[in-house]
Write an enzyme that holds these catalytic residues in place. Structure first.
Site, PDB file in Angstrom:
ATOM      1  N   ASN A 124       0.880  -1.174   0.000  1.00  0.00           N
ATOM      2  CA  ASN A 124       0.000   0.000   0.000  1.00  0.00           C
ATOM      3  C   ASN A 124       0.913   1.217   0.000  1.00  0.00           C
ATOM      4  OD1 ASN A 124      -1.747   2.078   0.454  1.00  0.00           O
ATOM      5  ND2 ASN A 124      -2.345   1.440   2.520  1.00  0.00           N
ATOM      6  N   GLU A 182      -5.497  -4.885  10.436  1.00  0.00           N
ATOM      7  CA  GLU A 182      -4.408  -3.935  10.679  1.00  0.00           C
ATOM      8  C   GLU A 182      -4.631  -3.223  12.004  1.00  0.00           C
ATOM      9  OE1 GLU A 182      -2.450  -2.729   6.677  1.00  0.00           O
ATOM     10  OE2 GLU A 182      -4.015  -1.297   7.120  1.00  0.00           O
ATOM     11  N   SER A 228       3.591  -2.617  10.096  1.00  0.00           N
ATOM     12  CA  SER A 228       5.036  -2.760  10.254  1.00  0.00           C
ATOM     13  C   SER A 228       5.579  -4.110   9.777  1.00  0.00           C
ATOM     14  CB  SER A 228       5.455  -2.477  11.702  1.00  0.00           C
ATOM     15  OG  SER A 228       5.126  -1.140  12.048  1.00  0.00           O
TER      16      SER A 228
END
Ligand SMILES: O=C(CO)COP(=O)(O)O
Length: 247
Positions: free
Chosen positions: A9, A166, A211
């Site tokens: 992304n 997420e 991350s």
């Protein structure tokens, strides 16, 4: 069998020239048949990236779209405009859109339904804030987000939906959920989908995002229920992206 999906992304990064240079650098190296490789880019790059990735293993996604096909919505992009470019995926309900652009569970649901209607596969993002995690509400928050987003999604469309878990506190912070924790929440999300759709839930791919980088991707992908990764920062460098999709 669910084919893992690793999607970069790019958020609000890269000009057209930078995007094309990136694809030219990675395209011959993206050769892990076991994984679907995707790049989700800003609108301005989509047409050129579709062109640049022709004949490669890389699919292209948008990062948002409107739920209406046309109308007086200044600054918005319609699902039909994305379809015209033959876009493969669209990210829906990313936490940054929920946080900064008033995306709600209701608009997320409308967008998921519309994406399916025009045959662009949605990558539906869900996840809790740090506060919610500390209050022990992670699963409850994800349950509501998933249930609302999937409202009225037809059984035959379910497998086209990719869910990205997420946790917001892990995005861009360098803090990842432990892979066991992420796996546990993802397992739970599948149970939530199962409660609505039964065993069809086993066909839905559920990614982890937050991350993810070359150093931790194998461990994350090695978990029993994690079917992929949605990667921000580490997807911007060609060498990192190549390592991620060839993990
Ligand atoms: O938001 C993300 C992907 O959509 C995750 O971003 P980072 O990989 O930079 O933490």
């Amino acid at each position: 069998m669910r084919k893992p999906i690793i999607a970069g992304n790019w958020k609000m990064h890269k000009t057209i020239a930078e995007g094309i240079a990136f694809v030219n650098e990675v395209k011959d190296k993206v050769n892990n048949d076991k994984v679907e490789a995707v790049i989700c880019a800003p609108f301005t790059l989509l047409k050129d990236l579709k062109e640049a990735t022709k004949g490669t293993n890389i699919k292209i996604g948008a990062q948002n779209m409107h739920f209406e096909e046309k109308g007086a919505f200044t600054g918005e992009v319609s699902p039909l405009m994305l379809k015209e470019l033959d876009i493969d995926y669209v990210v829906i309900g990313h936490s940054e859109r929920r946080q900064y652009f008033n995306e709600t569970n209701e608009t997320v649901n409308k967008k998921v339904l519309k994406a399916l209607e025009v045959s662009i596969d949605p990558i539906l993002c869900v996840g809790e804030t740090l506060e919610e995690r500390e209050a022990g509400e992670t699963k409850a928050v994800c349950k509501v987000q998933v249930e609302k987003a999937l409202e009225n999604v037809a059984k035959e469309d379910l497998a086209k939906v990719v869910i990205a878990y997420e946790p917001i506190w892990a995005i861009g912070t360098g803090k990842t959920a432990t892979s066991e924790d992420a796996n546990d929440v993802i397992k739970y999300i599948r149970e939530v989908v199962k409660d609505i759709y039964g065993d069809l839930a086993n066909e839905v791919r559920i990614q982890y995002g937050g991350s993810v980088k070359p150093a931790n991707v194998a461990e994350i992908m090695g978990q029993s229920d994690i079917d992929g990764a949605l990667v921000g920062g580490a997807s911007l460098e060609a060498s990192d992206y190549t390592q991620l999709v060839n993990y």
